[in-house]
Motif scaffolding. Structure first.
Motif, short mmCIF file in Angstrom:
data_model
loop_
_atom_site.label_atom_id
_atom_site.label_comp_id
_atom_site.label_asym_id
_atom_site.label_seq_id
_atom_site.Cartn_x
_atom_site.Cartn_y
_atom_site.Cartn_z
N TRP A 34 41.77 -26.40 21.94
CA TRP A 34 40.53 -25.68 21.64
C TRP A 34 39.45 -26.04 22.67
O TRP A 34 38.58 -26.86 22.41
CB TRP A 34 40.02 -26.05 20.24
CG TRP A 34 41.08 -26.00 19.19
CD1 TRP A 34 41.77 -24.91 18.76
CD2 TRP A 34 41.59 -27.10 18.44
NE1 TRP A 34 42.66 -25.26 17.79
CE2 TRP A 34 42.58 -26.61 17.56
CE3 TRP A 34 41.31 -28.47 18.40
CZ2 TRP A 34 43.28 -27.41 16.68
CZ3 TRP A 34 42.00 -29.28 17.53
CH2 TRP A 34 42.97 -28.75 16.68
N PRO A 35 39.50 -25.42 23.83
CA PRO A 35 38.49 -25.74 24.85
C PRO A 35 37.07 -25.35 24.42
O PRO A 35 36.10 -25.88 24.94
CB PRO A 35 38.94 -24.95 26.08
CG PRO A 35 40.00 -24.02 25.63
CD PRO A 35 40.49 -24.46 24.30
N VAL A 36 36.98 -24.45 23.46
CA VAL A 36 35.69 -24.03 22.92
C VAL A 36 35.65 -24.44 21.45
O VAL A 36 36.64 -24.28 20.73
CB VAL A 36 35.51 -22.50 23.07
CG1 VAL A 36 34.22 -22.03 22.44
CG2 VAL A 36 35.59 -22.09 24.53
N LYS A 37 34.53 -24.97 21.02
CA LYS A 37 34.35 -25.41 19.62
C LYS A 37 35.41 -26.43 19.22
O LYS A 37 35.99 -26.37 18.13
CB LYS A 37 34.32 -24.23 18.67
CG LYS A 37 33.19 -23.27 18.99
CD LYS A 37 32.99 -22.24 17.93
CE LYS A 37 31.82 -21.37 18.35
NZ LYS A 37 31.27 -20.59 17.32
N THR A 38 35.64 -27.37 20.09
CA THR A 38 36.67 -28.39 19.87
C THR A 38 36.38 -29.20 18.61
O THR A 38 37.27 -29.37 17.76
CB THR A 38 36.76 -29.32 21.09
OG1 THR A 38 36.89 -28.53 22.27
CG2 THR A 38 37.94 -30.25 20.99
N ALA A 39 35.17 -29.69 18.48
CA ALA A 39 34.83 -30.53 17.32
C ALA A 39 34.95 -29.74 16.02
O ALA A 39 35.44 -30.26 15.02
CB ALA A 39 33.42 -31.10 17.47
N ARG A 40 34.53 -28.51 16.04
CA ARG A 40 34.60 -27.68 14.83
C ARG A 40 36.06 -27.49 14.39
O ARG A 40 36.39 -27.61 13.22
CB ARG A 40 33.95 -26.33 15.07
CG ARG A 40 34.05 -25.43 13.84
CD ARG A 40 33.21 -24.22 13.99
NE ARG A 40 31.83 -24.66 13.91
CZ ARG A 40 30.78 -23.88 14.10
NH1 ARG A 40 30.95 -22.62 14.37
NH2 ARG A 40 29.56 -24.35 14.02
N ASN A 41 36.93 -27.19 15.34
CA ASN A 41 38.35 -27.00 15.02
C ASN A 41 38.98 -28.30 14.52
O ASN A 41 39.75 -28.29 13.57
CB ASN A 41 39.10 -26.50 16.25
CG ASN A 41 38.97 -25.01 16.42
OD1 ASN A 41 39.59 -24.25 15.70
ND2 ASN A 41 38.15 -24.59 17.37
N LEU A 42 38.63 -29.39 15.15
CA LEU A 42 39.17 -30.69 14.75
C LEU A 42 38.69 -31.06 13.35
O LEU A 42 39.47 -31.51 12.51
CB LEU A 42 38.77 -31.74 15.78
CG LEU A 42 39.42 -33.11 15.71
CD1 LEU A 42 40.94 -33.01 15.71
CD2 LEU A 42 38.94 -33.96 16.87
N ALA A 43 37.42 -30.86 13.08
CA ALA A 43 36.86 -31.17 11.76
C ALA A 43 37.52 -30.32 10.68
O ALA A 43 37.86 -30.82 9.61
CB ALA A 43 35.35 -30.95 11.78
N MET A 44 37.70 -29.05 10.98
CA MET A 44 38.30 -28.14 10.01
C MET A 44 39.71 -28.59 9.62
O MET A 44 40.09 -28.56 8.45
CB MET A 44 38.34 -26.73 10.59
CG MET A 44 38.91 -25.68 9.66
SD MET A 44 38.92 -24.04 10.41
CE MET A 44 40.20 -24.22 11.63
N ARG A 45 40.48 -29.03 10.59
CA ARG A 45 41.87 -29.39 10.32
C ARG A 45 42.03 -30.78 9.71
O ARG A 45 43.05 -31.08 9.11
CB ARG A 45 42.68 -29.26 11.60
CG ARG A 45 42.98 -27.81 11.90
CD ARG A 45 43.49 -27.61 13.30
NE ARG A 45 43.85 -26.21 13.53
CZ ARG A 45 42.98 -25.27 13.86
NH1 ARG A 45 41.69 -25.56 13.99
NH2 ARG A 45 43.38 -24.02 14.06
N THR A 46 41.03 -31.63 9.87
CA THR A 46 41.12 -32.98 9.30
C THR A 46 40.39 -33.10 7.97
O THR A 46 40.56 -34.09 7.27
CB THR A 46 40.52 -34.02 10.27
OG1 THR A 46 39.15 -33.69 10.52
CG2 THR A 46 41.30 -34.10 11.56
N GLY A 47 39.57 -32.11 7.65
CA GLY A 47 38.80 -32.18 6.42
C GLY A 47 37.62 -33.13 6.52
O GLY A 47 37.02 -33.49 5.51
#
Length: 121
Positions: A34-47
């Protein structure tokens, strides 16, 4: 104060600690996926929250086992596991990796067969 993680070349209990910390590996995989919105994608998948994901990506803090487990259970679990295990030297990993890849291919074949069956009906 959060600790910034750094690689160590010293051995610990006879194990090679030159392998990067898990959070560093996860950050690298996340940026690739996820080169864009990396933190958002990571947060979403980890809860976990966005701030935690930003801290992981900046290597300010480590990930909890719960967050890592959620990430491994997500749609990108294979990518994360493969990156974590790379260079581990675990004797069981090459066979497990091969078996997992074969299972993925078989699922894709089954899905394609089902799609073909629907087209022909």
């Amino acid at each position: 104060m959060p600790r910034t993680y750094a690689k160590s070349t010293e051995t610990s209990f006879g194990f090679d600690t030159g392998i990067p910390p898990v959070v560093e590996i996860v950050a690298r995989v996340a940026r690739r996926l996820w080169p864009v919105k990396t933190a958002r994608n990571l947060a979403m998948r980890t809860g976990k929250n966005h701030r935690s994901a930003e801290d992981w990506l900046a290597l300010r803090t480590g990930m909890s086992a719960d967050a890592l487990a959620e990430l491994l259970r997500s749609d990108v679990g294979w990518d994360v596991l493969d990156a974590i295990m790379e260079g581990s030297g675990a004797s069981w990993w090459p066979k497990a990796r091969r078996d997992l890849k074969a299972a993925q291919i078989e699922r894709r074949i089954d899905a394609l067969k089902e799609e073909l069956r629907r087209e022909l009906d």
